[in-house]
Design a protein around this motif. Structure first.
Motif, PDB file in Angstrom:
ATOM      1  N   SER B  37       0.829  -1.206   0.000  1.00 37.33           N
ATOM      2  CA  SER B  37       0.000   0.000   0.000  1.00 37.33           C
ATOM      3  C   SER B  37       0.863   1.256   0.000  1.00 37.33           C
ATOM      4  O   SER B  37       0.399   2.336  -0.347  1.00 37.33           O
ATOM      5  CB  SER B  37      -0.923  -0.021   1.217  1.00 37.33           C
ATOM      6  N   GLU B  38       2.149   1.119   0.405  1.00 36.75           N
ATOM      7  CA  GLU B  38       3.020   2.297   0.442  1.00 36.75           C
ATOM      8  C   GLU B  38       3.848   2.429  -0.845  1.00 36.75           C
ATOM      9  O   GLU B  38       4.612   3.389  -0.969  1.00 36.75           O
ATOM     10  CB  GLU B  38       3.929   2.256   1.668  1.00 36.75           C
ATOM     11  N   SER B  39       3.684   1.503  -1.808  1.00 35.32           N
ATOM     12  CA  SER B  39       4.454   1.584  -3.048  1.00 35.32           C
ATOM     13  C   SER B  39       4.100   2.867  -3.808  1.00 35.32           C
ATOM     14  O   SER B  39       2.942   3.279  -3.830  1.00 35.32           O
ATOM     15  CB  SER B  39       4.164   0.380  -3.943  1.00 35.32           C
ATOM     16  N   SER B  40       5.118   3.463  -4.441  1.00 33.41           N
ATOM     17  CA  SER B  40       4.886   4.715  -5.167  1.00 33.41           C
ATOM     18  C   SER B  40       4.118   4.436  -6.458  1.00 33.41           C
ATOM     19  O   SER B  40       4.101   3.311  -6.963  1.00 33.41           O
ATOM     20  CB  SER B  40       6.223   5.372  -5.494  1.00 33.41           C
ATOM     21  N   VAL B  41       3.500   5.509  -6.982  1.00 28.87           N
ATOM     22  CA  VAL B  41       2.758   5.392  -8.241  1.00 28.87           C
ATOM     23  C   VAL B  41       3.669   4.827  -9.337  1.00 28.87           C
ATOM     24  O   VAL B  41       3.286   3.940 -10.095  1.00 28.87           O
ATOM     25  CB  VAL B  41       2.224   6.787  -8.674  1.00 28.87           C
ATOM     26  N   GLU B  42       4.892   5.329  -9.358  1.00 29.80           N
ATOM     27  CA  GLU B  42       5.854   4.911 -10.375  1.00 29.80           C
ATOM     28  C   GLU B  42       6.090   3.401 -10.303  1.00 29.80           C
ATOM     29  O   GLU B  42       6.108   2.700 -11.319  1.00 29.80           O
ATOM     30  CB  GLU B  42       7.154   5.674 -10.115  1.00 29.80           C
ATOM     31  N   LYS B  43       6.230   2.910  -9.079  1.00 28.92           N
ATOM     32  CA  LYS B  43       6.519   1.497  -8.875  1.00 28.92           C
ATOM     33  C   LYS B  43       5.337   0.628  -9.343  1.00 28.92           C
ATOM     34  O   LYS B  43       5.528  -0.410  -9.976  1.00 28.92           O
ATOM     35  CB  LYS B  43       6.782   1.241  -7.388  1.00 28.92           C
ATOM     36  N   VAL B  44       4.146   1.089  -8.996  1.00 26.99           N
ATOM     37  CA  VAL B  44       2.948   0.321  -9.359  1.00 26.99           C
ATOM     38  C   VAL B  44       2.792   0.281 -10.877  1.00 26.99           C
ATOM     39  O   VAL B  44       2.576  -0.785 -11.466  1.00 26.99           O
ATOM     40  CB  VAL B  44       1.690   0.937  -8.695  1.00 26.99           C
ATOM     41  N   LEU B 128      -7.041   0.931  -9.368  1.00 29.44           N
ATOM     42  CA  LEU B 128      -7.378  -0.459  -9.689  1.00 29.44           C
ATOM     43  C   LEU B 128      -6.509  -1.423  -8.878  1.00 29.44           C
ATOM     44  O   LEU B 128      -6.982  -2.456  -8.399  1.00 29.44           O
ATOM     45  CB  LEU B 128      -7.205  -0.707 -11.195  1.00 29.44           C
ATOM     46  N   ASN B 129      -5.238  -1.056  -8.719  1.00 25.64           N
ATOM     47  CA  ASN B 129      -4.334  -1.906  -7.948  1.00 25.64           C
ATOM     48  C   ASN B 129      -4.779  -2.000  -6.483  1.00 25.64           C
ATOM     49  O   ASN B 129      -4.763  -3.079  -5.885  1.00 25.64           O
ATOM     50  CB  ASN B 129      -2.911  -1.350  -8.041  1.00 25.64           C
ATOM     51  N   ASP B 130      -5.214  -0.852  -5.928  1.00 23.09           N
ATOM     52  CA  ASP B 130      -5.744  -0.869  -4.555  1.00 23.09           C
ATOM     53  C   ASP B 130      -6.956  -1.790  -4.453  1.00 23.09           C
ATOM     54  O   ASP B 130      -7.059  -2.609  -3.528  1.00 23.09           O
ATOM     55  CB  ASP B 130      -6.172   0.548  -4.126  1.00 23.09           C
ATOM     56  N   ILE B 131      -7.866  -1.655  -5.409  1.00 24.31           N
ATOM     57  CA  ILE B 131      -9.079  -2.489  -5.373  1.00 24.31           C
ATOM     58  C   ILE B 131      -8.685  -3.962  -5.430  1.00 24.31           C
ATOM     59  O   ILE B 131      -9.167  -4.786  -4.640  1.00 24.31           O
ATOM     60  CB  ILE B 131     -10.032  -2.153  -6.536  1.00 24.31           C
ATOM     61  N   ALA B 132      -7.799  -4.280  -6.379  1.00 21.10           N
ATOM     62  CA  ALA B 132      -7.417  -5.683  -6.553  1.00 21.10           C
ATOM     63  C   ALA B 132      -6.839  -6.249  -5.263  1.00 21.10           C
ATOM     64  O   ALA B 132      -7.244  -7.323  -4.808  1.00 21.10           O
ATOM     65  CB  ALA B 132      -6.406  -5.809  -7.693  1.00 21.10           C
ATOM     66  N   TRP B 133      -5.922  -5.514  -4.620  1.00 25.15           N
ATOM     67  CA  TRP B 133      -5.251  -6.059  -3.436  1.00 25.15           C
ATOM     68  C   TRP B 133      -6.174  -6.139  -2.229  1.00 25.15           C
ATOM     69  O   TRP B 133      -6.166  -7.122  -1.488  1.00 25.15           O
ATOM     70  CB  TRP B 133      -4.003  -5.234  -3.108  1.00 25.15           C
TER      71      TRP B 133
END
Lengths: 223, 237
Positions: B37-44, B128-133
């Motif tokens: 949840s703390e990963s940066s936008v760039e990383k995601v 979307l990544n937040d929702i998925a996780w």
């Protein structure tokens, strides 16, 4: 009875065989031969997988808690001083007392003294209620003075650990009440040894976990 | 006997779920270190931009987690044997088991969809990544009800179709899922979604559940198929 008679209607799926009223009739799936072992495991061996697994999990959370404390002992110390230590200590005594009552109840049940066993289990349930009441008061006063699970690592761990533990107290209380019902029905010791000893062992675990939490979160952190 | 072969295959689907899903996640890069949840936008955004590898890995993992369905079926067959006339816990296990399969499948399909068009606006990818996780980590109730149903059925079973310790293992697995909703409240640390007490604990105990159920069921199937053992039991009873 031969094996062929045991088999049910071949037109039915195998898993429905023998479900036509013969409740305890032999089935294709057989009881395991009971293993006889010297010595006595309280409750039964499988129960200890749960108890040890549960304690391992609490131990893991406590270890991570202590690990986090190393990086910030001053803040952890200040936070621990915000906890109401007398309530924690009182709760420790309440649970140790309840464990003692449960031990007495096991002996009373084994000796067939049902009314006495019922009184002892009821007293243990009373202890659990006192514990939960004190805990609720503690939560109330902490939250109303602004210490919530999101106010720092210490309080996160404090609320997670005590919350998980309180859940165990609630489950344990339900189990004690189930034991109470068995005593009311005067279930003999031979028929209920596994269950009664299992519930008692679970309750001792709840007690032991609290002692560990009280020591590490309330006392060690406040050093 | 063909039935027994099918039952055995279904039991092996349990451990296979773990193996295939883990392979898929390793290929996709979800493991060894998942996005947090703390990963940066760039990383995601960067994670989903390796489209072919991520897509292939996620597809493998969706196939992997679907192998849980045969295991749920074979657990159901054995629970009917345990319960006899009114197999309420069996039905409960089948219903919640089906729901757990969907709970595992949906987030992975969502991740695959994110990787499908990685050049979209980074904010959308993040959401979307937040929702998925969070969808993947937090819906614990079906899993816990399934475990408790299995555990209660095993402990109430006089015939000991499955050994009693398996029942206690199920209770412990159910307990280990309890911290998971904390993933909503924390963005970093051990109680965030990729924290040790959330993702890693649930992954470990769910893998233990799949492997223990698969192996003990396989043994129970073999024993009930063995004519010698069944005959001994029949005479004993």
């Amino acid at each position: 009875m031969t094996h062929a008679q045991v088999r049910g209607d071949p037109d039915l799926p195998e898993f429905l065989w023998g479900s036509d009223g013969v409740e305890d009739g032999p089935r294709p799936s057989s009881p395991r031969p009971a293993k006889t072992r010297p010595g006595h495991t309280p409750g039964e061996a499988g129960l200890w997988i749960f108890i040890l697994g549960d304690m391992t999990l609490f131990a893991a959370i406590l270890i991570v808690f202590l690990w986090e404390r190393r990086s910030d002992p001053v803040v952890f110390g200040e936070s621990a001083h915000q906890l109401i230590q007398p309530i924690g200590a009182a709760n420790t005594l309440v649970l140790v007392l309840s464990s003692y009552l449960v031990v007495r109840a096991v002996f009373a049940h084994r000796g067939g003294r049902y009314p006495q066993a019922r009184r002892l289990v009821a007293a243990a349930v009373g202890c659990a209620a006192v514990f939960a009441g004190l805990k609720a008061f503690e939560y109330y006063s902490e939250i109303s003075s602004g210490h919530t699970p999101s106010s720092g690592t210490f309080f996160t761990f404090y609320f997670v650990l005590t919350g998980l533990h309180l859940l165990h107290v609630i489950v344990g209380t339900v189990l004690l009440l189930a034991w109470q019902a068995m005593l009311k029905g005067r279930r003999s010791w031979t028929g209920s040894q596994k269950v009664a000893e299992g519930i008692a062992s679970y309750w001792h675990m709840v007690d032991l976990l609290w002692v560990a939490i009280f020591t590490l979160v309330y006392l060690v952190s406040a050093e | 006997m063909l039935t027994n072969r099918i039952l055995t295959l279904c039991a092996w689907a349990g451990p296979a779920t773990v193996v295939v899903a883990l392979i898929g996640w390793l290929v996709a890069g979800v493991l060894p270190i998942p996005l947090g949840s703390e990963s940066s936008v760039e990383k995601v955004v960067n994670f989903y931009s390796h489209d072919t590898r991520v897509l292939a890995g996620l597809v493998i993992s969706t196939l992997g987690v679907s192998l849980v369905f045969p295991l749920i079926a074979v657990i159901g067959v054995h629970m009917v044997r345990m319960e006899g006339r009114t197999p309420i816990l069996t039905f409960l296990q089948l219903i919640t088991g089906a729901a757990t399969g969907v709970c595992l499948l949906l987030p992975l399909l969502l991740m695959t969809t994110i990787a499908f068009r990685p050049d979209r606006s980074p904010e959308l990818t993040m959401t979307l990544n937040d929702i998925a996780w969070l969808l993947f980590i937090t819906p614990i109730a079906p899993f816990m009800i399934q475990n408790v149903a299995i555990g209660v059925a095993i402990l109430n079973d006089k015939r000991q179709t499955l050994p009693r310790w398996v029942g206690y293992v199920n209770f412990w697995v159910a307990f280990s899922f309890i911290p998971d909703p904390l993933a909503f409240f924390f963005h970093s640390g051990p109680f965030a979604w990729r924290g040790i007490f959330i993702f890693w604990l649930a992954l470990t105990t769910y893998a233990i559940f799949l492997i223990v159920m698969g192996l003990t069921l396989r043994k129970a199937i073999r024993e009930s198929a063995d004519p010698d053992l069944s005959a001994v039991a029949a005479t004993a009873a």
